[in-house]
Design a protein around this motif. Structure first.
Motif, PDB file in Angstrom:
ATOM      1  N   UNK A  50      10.198   5.210  -5.610  1.00  0.00           N
ATOM      2  CA  UNK A  50       9.808   3.735  -5.692  1.00  0.00           C
ATOM      3  C   UNK A  50      10.006   3.278  -6.904  1.00  0.00           C
ATOM      4  N   UNK A  51       9.444   3.921  -8.099  1.00  0.00           N
ATOM      5  CA  UNK A  51       9.796   3.434  -9.443  1.00  0.00           C
ATOM      6  C   UNK A  51      11.148   3.279 -10.010  1.00  0.00           C
ATOM      7  N   UNK A  52      12.036   4.369  -9.491  1.00  0.00           N
ATOM      8  CA  UNK A  52      13.601   4.094  -9.666  1.00  0.00           C
ATOM      9  C   UNK A  52      14.223   2.960  -8.966  1.00  0.00           C
ATOM     10  N   UNK A  71      -2.732  19.337   0.586  1.00  0.00           N
ATOM     11  CA  UNK A  71      -1.947  19.464  -0.515  1.00  0.00           C
ATOM     12  C   UNK A  71      -0.461  19.348  -0.409  1.00  0.00           C
ATOM     13  N   UNK A  72       0.179  18.979   0.626  1.00  0.00           N
ATOM     14  CA  UNK A  72       1.664  18.882   0.932  1.00  0.00           C
ATOM     15  C   UNK A  72       1.546  17.426   0.404  1.00  0.00           C
ATOM     16  N   UNK A  73       0.703  16.620   0.685  1.00  0.00           N
ATOM     17  CA  UNK A  73       0.798  15.257   0.275  1.00  0.00           C
ATOM     18  C   UNK A  73       1.043  15.114  -1.183  1.00  0.00           C
ATOM     19  N   UNK A  74       0.690  15.986  -1.917  1.00  0.00           N
ATOM     20  CA  UNK A  74       0.983  15.943  -3.516  1.00  0.00           C
ATOM     21  C   UNK A  74       2.502  15.978  -3.774  1.00  0.00           C
ATOM     22  N   UNK A  75       2.962  16.797  -3.268  1.00  0.00           N
ATOM     23  CA  UNK A  75       4.556  17.009  -3.358  1.00  0.00           C
ATOM     24  C   UNK A  75       5.329  15.852  -2.582  1.00  0.00           C
ATOM     25  N   UNK A  76       4.898  15.463  -1.441  1.00  0.00           N
ATOM     26  CA  UNK A  76       5.332  14.249  -1.184  1.00  0.00           C
ATOM     27  C   UNK A  76       5.234  12.899  -1.516  1.00  0.00           C
ATOM     28  N   UNK A  77       3.957  12.800  -2.242  1.00  0.00           N
ATOM     29  CA  UNK A  77       3.659  11.732  -2.896  1.00  0.00           C
ATOM     30  C   UNK A  77       4.353  11.453  -4.229  1.00  0.00           C
ATOM     31  N   UNK A  78       4.614  12.732  -4.799  1.00  0.00           N
ATOM     32  CA  UNK A  78       5.336  12.508  -6.286  1.00  0.00           C
ATOM     33  C   UNK A  78       6.572  12.372  -6.119  1.00  0.00           C
ATOM     34  N   UNK A  79       7.336  12.811  -4.846  1.00  0.00           N
ATOM     35  CA  UNK A  79       8.675  12.335  -4.650  1.00  0.00           C
ATOM     36  C   UNK A  79       8.583  11.057  -4.232  1.00  0.00           C
ATOM     37  N   UNK A  80       8.008  10.285  -3.592  1.00  0.00           N
ATOM     38  CA  UNK A  80       8.259   9.155  -3.225  1.00  0.00           C
ATOM     39  C   UNK A  80       7.889   8.196  -4.418  1.00  0.00           C
ATOM     40  N   UNK A  81       6.728   8.497  -5.122  1.00  0.00           N
ATOM     41  CA  UNK A  81       6.448   7.497  -6.244  1.00  0.00           C
ATOM     42  C   UNK A  81       7.625   7.801  -7.369  1.00  0.00           C
ATOM     43  N   UNK A  92       0.913  -1.202   0.094  1.00  0.00           N
ATOM     44  CA  UNK A  92      -0.039   0.108  -0.095  1.00  0.00           C
ATOM     45  C   UNK A  92       0.959   1.332  -0.177  1.00  0.00           C
ATOM     46  N   UNK A  93       0.697   1.957  -0.992  1.00  0.00           N
ATOM     47  CA  UNK A  93       1.713   3.359  -1.089  1.00  0.00           C
ATOM     48  C   UNK A  93       0.772   4.450  -1.579  1.00  0.00           C
ATOM     49  N   UNK A  94      -0.145   4.667  -0.499  1.00  0.00           N
ATOM     50  CA  UNK A  94      -1.043   5.541  -0.695  1.00  0.00           C
ATOM     51  C   UNK A  94      -0.589   7.271   0.063  1.00  0.00           C
ATOM     52  N   UNK A  95      -0.836   8.275  -0.344  1.00  0.00           N
ATOM     53  CA  UNK A  95      -0.465   9.418   0.428  1.00  0.00           C
ATOM     54  C   UNK A  95      -1.724  10.007   0.945  1.00  0.00           C
ATOM     55  N   UNK A  96      -2.822   9.234   1.148  1.00  0.00           N
ATOM     56  CA  UNK A  96      -3.741   9.797   1.947  1.00  0.00           C
ATOM     57  C   UNK A  96      -3.469   9.717   3.352  1.00  0.00           C
ATOM     58  N   UNK A  97      -3.986  10.364   4.264  1.00  0.00           N
ATOM     59  CA  UNK A  97      -3.724  10.230   5.663  1.00  0.00           C
ATOM     60  C   UNK A  97      -5.231   9.849   6.406  1.00  0.00           C
ATOM     61  N   UNK A  98      -4.859   8.841   7.428  1.00  0.00           N
ATOM     62  CA  UNK A  98      -6.300   8.263   7.997  1.00  0.00           C
ATOM     63  C   UNK A  98      -7.226   9.214   8.578  1.00  0.00           C
ATOM     64  N   UNK A  99      -6.706  10.345   8.802  1.00  0.00           N
ATOM     65  CA  UNK A  99      -7.717  11.427   9.498  1.00  0.00           C
ATOM     66  C   UNK A  99      -8.233  12.232   8.573  1.00  0.00           C
ATOM     67  N   UNK A 100      -8.141  11.954   7.190  1.00  0.00           N
ATOM     68  CA  UNK A 100      -8.864  12.981   5.912  1.00  0.00           C
ATOM     69  C   UNK A 100     -10.295  12.614   6.054  1.00  0.00           C
ATOM     70  N   UNK A 101     -10.990  12.038   7.003  1.00  0.00           N
ATOM     71  CA  UNK A 101     -12.474  12.119   6.810  1.00  0.00           C
ATOM     72  C   UNK A 101     -13.175  11.251   5.484  1.00  0.00           C
ATOM     73  N   UNK A 102     -12.212  10.402   5.112  1.00  0.00           N
ATOM     74  CA  UNK A 102     -12.945   9.516   4.293  1.00  0.00           C
ATOM     75  C   UNK A 102     -14.069   8.840   4.647  1.00  0.00           C
ATOM     76  N   UNK A 103     -14.947   8.522   3.829  1.00  0.00           N
ATOM     77  CA  UNK A 103     -16.309   8.046   4.248  1.00  0.00           C
ATOM     78  C   UNK A 103     -17.123   8.988   5.336  1.00  0.00           C
TER      79      UNK A 103
END
Ligand code: ZN
Length: 470
Positions: free
Chosen positions: A452-454, A439-449, A420-431
Motif C-alpha cells: 500500500x505504501x508503494x 501469526x499468519x496475519x503478520x506476514x499477510x499484513x507486512x506484505x499488504x503494508x 482502516x487497514x488493520x490486520x486484526x480479524x473480528x473474531x480475535x476476542x478483543x475486549x
C-alpha cells in the motif's frame, strides 16, 4: 513479484514477534489509574523504536487540560513531492476483566497453535507493530520512506477518545496530511478479503416520564390516575410502525434509498444471516423490504436499551408508578443529521404524551454522524490495489453497523478521510478474555503494508486535494 523491502521485513519477523510480546507485556490499560506504569512503559517502548527508526519531531501530544493519556506523534517527511499519510494506531488496551476466564495470564503473551494470546495483541498492538515494522523495513533497505509519514498513536481509544478532538484541534498544522491510514479497526471475516467503507453514527438520550408527584397506592388511587409504566410502554410501542420503520416524522430526512447497483453489490456478498441469528437463538426481524445486510449497513435504527420504574423487588407491592424511565439510542446512516434525527424522536415522544403527563430528557450521549469513504478516494484505490496484489482477490467493499468514532472525528476536525487497514480479524476476542492474534496475519499484513505504501507513492498529492476539506 519480489520486493527487497518485503523480503527484509519477513526476515525480521522473529524480532517483530519478540518486540510485540514485549509491548503486550506492558499492561497499558488506560481506564485503570493503577496501571499508569504500564501505559508509560508502552509509550517508552514505542518511542524508543521510533527513535531507532530515525523518526523526527517526536513528541507527546497532551490533552488540553493536561490530564488524560498523551498521544505519541512523530514524523518522517522523506518524500517531498509525495502524499503525506497520517498513520493512526493506539497503545492503550481494554481491561483484562474477567481475569479468571483467561487460560493464560493476559499480560504474559503465549504462542499457541499459530496464535499469540495476550490483552491488546489484536486490538491494537499486533496491527500497530505490522505498520511500524513495515516502515522500519523501508528505512533499513531503502534508507527512506516512499511517502511522507506522520504517526499518531493514541492512548485513549479504549476509553472513548475523550481528548482526541482537543488534540486534533490544537495541533492541526502538525497533523496536516492528505489522508489517514489506520492500523486499527478489524477486518470483517477471515474468509472474505474486504475493505470497510462506512460505519453508522449514533445518538441517544434518556427520558423520564412523570405522572404524579409520588408513588401511589393502587387501592386508594387505582382507576383514577395514569400509571407511568403504562404510559411509557405506550410511548415506546409507538416508536416503530407495523413495518418496523421508525415512526418519528423527520427521522429519515436525508437518508438515501440504496440504488440498484449498491443492492446488487451487497446481495452478491456470501453472507449467512440466518447462521448469525441462530448462534444467538433469535429470529429474523427488522424493517420490511430490506435484507439483513442492508438493515445492518444502510438503514438507521432506534432501540430502547433499558426501561425501569415502579416496584421490582421481591414479592409484590400494590403501587402505581408515578415515574418511568427509558434509555434510547439510535444508529444513524449517511445523510442523516444526528442532532436533527435525535430531535425528531424527542418531538415524537412529546407529541404522543397525553395531557397531565410530563417528559424530562436527560443524559444526551453526544451525537455523531455516519461515516462513508468516497468510492473513488485515492487511498481507497491504493488499499484495494494492495490487497488485490497480495491476496489475488479484489477486496469487497463492506460496511459496519457499529460506529468508528475516529473516522468521524478526523473527518470533522482535520477534513481527512480514513482507510482502516488493520490486520486484526473480528473474531480475535478483543475486549474479551483470551484475546489472540493470528501469526499468519503478520506476514499477510507486512506484505499488504509494503504494497500500500508503494501504491500511495505512485499517486499524486493532487489526487487527494478534492477530498480534503479545510
Ligand atoms: Zn482498537
Amino acid at each position: 513479484m519480489s520486493d527487497a523491502v518485503l523480503e527484509y521485513a519477513l526476515k525480521k519477523r522473529a524480532p517483530l514477534i519478540d518486540a510485540l510480546k514485549q509491548l503486550v507485556a506492558c499492561p497499558s490499560v488506560g481506564a485503570d489509574p493503577a496501571m499508569a506504569d504500564g501505559m508509560e512503559k508502552a509509550r517508552q517502548l514505542i518511542e524508543g523504536r521510533l527513535d531507532e527508526m530515525g523518526f523526527q519531531n517526536r513528541q507527546r501530544l497532551m490533552p488540553d487540560n493536561g490530564s488524560g493519556q498523551p498521544a505519541i506523534f512523530a514524523e518522517r517527511l522523506d518524500a517531498p513531492d509525495k502524499p503525506t499519510m497520517l498513520i493512526y494506531a493506539h497503545y492503550d488496551v481494554q481491561p483484562p476483566d474477567p481475569e479468571d476466564k483467561w487460560h493464560t495470564p493476559p499480560f504474559e503473551p503465549v504462542e499457541k497453535d499459530g496464535r499469540i494470546y495476550g490483552r491488546g495483541i489484536s486490538d491494537d498492538k499486533g496491527p500497530m507493530m505490522i505498520a511500524l515494522e513495515t516502515l522500519a523495513a523501508f528505512i533499513a533497505v531503502e534508507k527512506t520512506l516512499p511517502v511522507n509519514v506522520k504517526l499518531l498513536i493514541e492512548g485513549e481509544e479504549e476509553t472513548g477518545s475523550p481528548s482526541l478532538p482537543g488534540i486534533l484541534q490544537a495541533h492541526r498544522p502538525l497533523l496536516s496530511a492528505d489522508a489517514v491510514l489506520s492500523a486499527d479497526g478489524a477486518r470483517w471475516r477471515p474468509d472474505l478479503v474486504s475493505l470497510n467503507v462506512g460505519s453508522r453514527g449514533n445518538a441517544g438520550f434518556e427520558v423520564k416520564l412523570i405522572t404524579a408527584s409520588q408513588d401511589l397506592h393502587s387501592g386508594r388511587y387505582g382507576g383514577i390516575v395514569r400509571n407511568a409504566l403504562h404510559e411509557m410502554a405506550r410511548l415506546i410501542s409507538g416508536l416503530h410502525d407495523a413495518d418496523g420503520r421508525v415512526a418519528a416524522p423527520g427521522f429519515y430526512d436525508g437518508v438515501r434509498e440504496p440504488g440498484e447497483h449498491e443492492r446488487a453489490e451487497i446481495q452478491s456478498i456470501a453472507y449467512d444471516g440466518s447462521r448469525l441469528l441462530s448462534e444467538i437463538g433469535a429470529a429474523p426481524h427488522g424493517e420490511k423490504g430490506y435484507s439483513t445486510l442492508e438493515r445492518l449497513w444502510l438503514r438507521p435504527t432506534l432501540d430502547v436499551n433499558g426501561m425501569w420504574g415502579g416496584y421490582t423487588g421481591a414479592g409484590s407491592k400494590t403501587v402505581i408508578a408515578n415515574e418511568a424511565s427509558a434509555k434510547i439510542t439510535m444508529r444513524l446512516v449517511e445523510g442523516q443529521d444526528p442532532v436533527a434525527a435525535q430531535g425528531s424522536v424527542m418531538r415524537h415522544l412529546e407529541a404522543n404524551t397525553p395531557e397531565g403527563v410530563r417528559l424530562e430528557f436527560t443524559g444526551e450521549r453526544g451525537a455523531s454522524g455516519a461515516y462513508t469513504v468516497p468510492g473513488d478516494h485515492p487511498l481507497l484505490k491504493a488499499a484495494s490495489n494492495a490487497l488485490e496484489a497480495t491476496t489475488g482477490t479484489v477486496p469487497r467493499r463492506v460496511r459496519i453497523g457499529a460506529s468508528l468514532p475516529l473516522t468521524e472525528i478526523v473527518h470533522r476536525l482535520l477534513g481527512l478521510h480514513t482507510i482502516m487497514f488493520s490486520f486484526a480479524l473480528s473474531d480475535e476476542n478483543f475486549h474479551a478474555p483470551n484475546e489472540f492474534f493470528r501469526l499468519d496475519s503478520i506476514s499477510d499484513g507486512l506484505a499488504a503494508w509494503v504494497r500500500i505504501l508503494r501504491e500511495i507513492a505512485e499517486s499524486d498529492v493532487a489526487d487527494y486535494a478534492p477530498y480534503r476539506q479545510r
